[in-house]
Design a protein around this motif. Structure first.
Motif, short mmCIF file in Angstrom:
data_model
loop_
_atom_site.label_atom_id
_atom_site.label_comp_id
_atom_site.label_asym_id
_atom_site.label_seq_id
_atom_site.Cartn_x
_atom_site.Cartn_y
_atom_site.Cartn_z
N CYS A 1 -4.70 -6.91 5.97
CA CYS A 1 -5.24 -7.03 4.62
C CYS A 1 -6.51 -7.89 4.62
CB CYS A 1 -4.20 -7.67 3.69
SG CYS A 1 -2.65 -6.75 3.64
N PRO A 2 -7.40 -7.66 3.68
CA PRO A 2 -8.61 -8.47 3.59
C PRO A 2 -8.28 -9.93 3.34
CG PRO A 2 -8.78 -6.49 2.22
CD PRO A 2 -7.36 -6.58 2.67
N PRO A 3 -9.10 -10.84 3.83
CA PRO A 3 -8.88 -12.27 3.59
C PRO A 3 -8.73 -12.56 2.10
CG PRO A 3 -10.64 -11.95 5.18
CD PRO A 3 -10.31 -10.60 4.65
N GLY A 4 -7.77 -13.40 1.79
CA GLY A 4 -7.55 -13.77 0.40
C GLY A 4 -6.57 -12.88 -0.34
N THR A 5 -6.17 -11.77 0.27
CA THR A 5 -5.24 -10.85 -0.39
C THR A 5 -3.91 -10.76 0.34
OG1 THR A 5 -6.01 -8.89 0.83
CG2 THR A 5 -7.19 -9.45 -1.20
N GLU A 6 -3.71 -11.63 1.34
CA GLU A 6 -2.54 -11.49 2.21
C GLU A 6 -1.21 -11.51 1.47
OE1 GLU A 6 -4.99 -13.59 2.70
OE2 GLU A 6 -5.81 -13.35 4.71
N ASN A 7 -1.14 -12.27 0.40
CA ASN A 7 0.15 -12.40 -0.29
C ASN A 7 0.32 -11.42 -1.44
OD1 ASN A 7 1.09 -14.49 1.37
ND2 ASN A 7 -0.18 -15.96 0.25
N ALA A 8 -0.62 -10.52 -1.58
CA ALA A 8 -0.51 -9.50 -2.62
C ALA A 8 0.32 -8.33 -2.09
CB ALA A 8 -1.90 -9.03 -3.03
N GLN A 9 0.74 -7.48 -3.01
CA GLN A 9 1.43 -6.25 -2.63
C GLN A 9 0.41 -5.12 -2.74
OE1 GLN A 9 5.41 -5.61 -4.15
NE2 GLN A 9 4.97 -3.44 -4.47
N LEU A 10 -0.26 -4.83 -1.64
CA LEU A 10 -1.38 -3.90 -1.68
C LEU A 10 -0.92 -2.47 -1.43
CD1 LEU A 10 -4.04 -5.95 0.31
CD2 LEU A 10 -3.63 -5.87 -2.16
N LYS A 11 -1.58 -1.56 -2.13
CA LYS A 11 -1.28 -0.15 -1.95
C LYS A 11 -1.79 0.33 -0.59
CE LYS A 11 0.48 0.35 -6.07
NZ LYS A 11 1.93 0.60 -6.26
N VAL A 12 -1.12 1.35 -0.06
CA VAL A 12 -1.48 1.90 1.24
C VAL A 12 -1.51 3.42 1.08
CG1 VAL A 12 -0.81 2.05 3.67
CG2 VAL A 12 -0.22 0.02 2.35
N THR A 13 -2.43 4.07 1.73
CA THR A 13 -2.40 5.54 1.73
C THR A 13 -1.53 6.01 2.89
OG1 THR A 13 -4.29 5.79 3.22
CG2 THR A 13 -4.76 5.55 0.85
N PHE A 14 -1.04 7.25 2.76
CA PHE A 14 -0.21 7.74 3.86
C PHE A 14 -1.04 7.94 5.12
CE2 PHE A 14 2.38 10.54 6.40
CZ PHE A 14 3.60 9.90 6.28
N GLU A 15 -2.32 8.21 4.95
CA GLU A 15 -3.20 8.33 6.12
C GLU A 15 -3.26 7.00 6.87
OE1 GLU A 15 -3.87 9.46 3.09
OE2 GLU A 15 -3.68 11.60 3.58
N GLN A 16 -3.25 5.89 6.13
CA GLN A 16 -3.20 4.58 6.78
C GLN A 16 -1.91 4.40 7.55
OE1 GLN A 16 -4.44 2.29 3.06
NE2 GLN A 16 -5.04 0.84 4.66
N VAL A 17 -0.81 4.80 6.95
CA VAL A 17 0.49 4.65 7.63
C VAL A 17 0.49 5.43 8.94
CG1 VAL A 17 2.99 4.95 7.44
CG2 VAL A 17 1.67 4.33 5.41
N MET A 18 -0.03 6.66 8.89
CA MET A 18 -0.09 7.47 10.11
C MET A 18 -0.98 6.80 11.16
SD MET A 18 1.91 10.09 9.95
CE MET A 18 1.29 11.22 11.20
#
Length: 342
Positions: free
Chosen positions: A220-237
């Motif tokens: 995750c980008p700096p400063g967003t580590e503790n957020a619940q960020l959305k992910v695309t399925f392409e990222q998961v793959m």
């Protein structure tokens, strides 16, 4: 305005009726504790911690219990008043309802995300005596229970839970001490019903993973580590994790047949597991003492040669110590199944 006033009056009357109707039970508890049903907790982790520590102290929930949580909580606690709290997407409690409750004591866990909220300021302005204990990290847990023991004159209870926390974390740390970096497991934590949100690497939310010899693949980008960020399925793959941990039961039930998820090598290899959540999540959300079971479950799951344990037997021991529950074999087995909904 009239509707709001009517609702508040109804809530106050409901609370008063509850307190009156439960007077007999409380009187018995008060005989031993002197402070039964006296404490409000403004965050879910705080309420769940006080419930495990001394359920008779808890005056109210801040959110309604879910059905799967009720399975492990005796009925006399299901209908405690719900007074709201600080949680989720900007939820805050209603000051008038808190005032109407007449509760004079509050307790909450000091956590980085909560410390930025005006919890103590608000509750003090309502005339409450506010107490806190450290609670953001697993390493805080022993100190948390010892503090609670002193706060509520239950030192022996605090020492018992603190001893379990210390022993557990020391045992897991010793087992993982010499784990080579190339043996750490790359994990994708699939949050939400669609699995497309995750836990950032190097965040407080990935604490259980790191302690159990794993790393979140989600950068995750700096400063967003503790957020619940959305992910695309392409990222998961692209992440191509070794293991997928699933938070939502609906996703767990369908993940092996889902056209997208079933294409993931970890799913094809059967390395997809449901995160236990009886009565609360074993990993986090909310982040509680349940992580003491979560870290053992995950260390044993990922590195059974290093952390050999009978997790079902340990679950039985944990549930007795923290919740005074004697679970049957069927109930223990159910902890690991994707039951219930949100």
């Amino acid at each position: 305005m009239q509707i709001r006033r009517t609702f508040l009056i109804w809530a106050a009357l409901t609370l008063a009726a509850f307190l009156s109707c439960s007077g007999g039970a409380r009187a018995a508890e008060s005989a031993t504790s002197g402070d039964a049903r006296s404490v409000y907790c403004p965050t879910p982790p705080s309420a769940f911690t006080l419930y495990a520590f001394a359920p008779e102290l808890l005056a109210a929930w801040n959110t309604p219990l879910r059905d799967y949580e009720k399975k492990f909580i005796p009925p006399q606690y299901h209908d405690l008043p719900i007074l709201g709290g600080w949680y989720g997407q900007g939820f805050i409690p209603d000051r008038e309802m808190l005032l109407a409750s007449g509760i004079k004591k509050a307790f909450y866990l000091s956590m980085s995300m909560h410390d930025r909220l005006p919890i103590e300021q608000t509750l003090t302005s309502l005339g409450m005596q506010v107490s806190t204990a450290p609670g953001g990290s697993m390493k805080d847990m022993a100190a948390c229970f010892l503090t609670m023991g002193r706060l509520y004159n239950r030192e022996q209870r605090g020492q018992s839970l603190a001893a379990y926390a210390d022993a557990t974390l020391n045992r897991v740390a010793a087992a993982m001490k010499n784990l080579p970096p190339d043996r750490r497991t790359r994990v994708y934590v699939a949050l939400e019903a669609n699995g497309l949100a995750s836990v950032c690497k190097d965040s407080v939310r990935s604490e259980v993973l790191e302690a159990a010899g794993a790393d979140s693949v989600h950068m995750c980008p700096p400063g967003t580590e503790n957020a619940q960020l959305k992910v695309t399925f392409e990222q998961v793959m692209a992440y191509n994790p070794d293991v997928v941990l699933v938070f939502h039961p609906n996703l767990m039930r369908r993940i092996r047949t889902d056209p997208q998820w079933s294409a993931l090598p970890a799913v094809q290899a059967g390395r997809v597991y449901f995160i236990p959540r009886g009565p609360f999540s074993w990993i986090e959300r909310p982040a509680t003492y349940m992580r003491l079971m979560g870290v053992q479950w995950l260390a044993n799951l990922l590195h059974p040669d290093l952390y050999a344990a009978d997790i079902k037997a340990e679950s039985r021991r944990f549930m007795k110590l923290f919740f005074n529950l004697d679970l049957s074999d069927a109930q223990i087995n159910e902890l690991f199944e994707p039951y219930g909904t949100f």
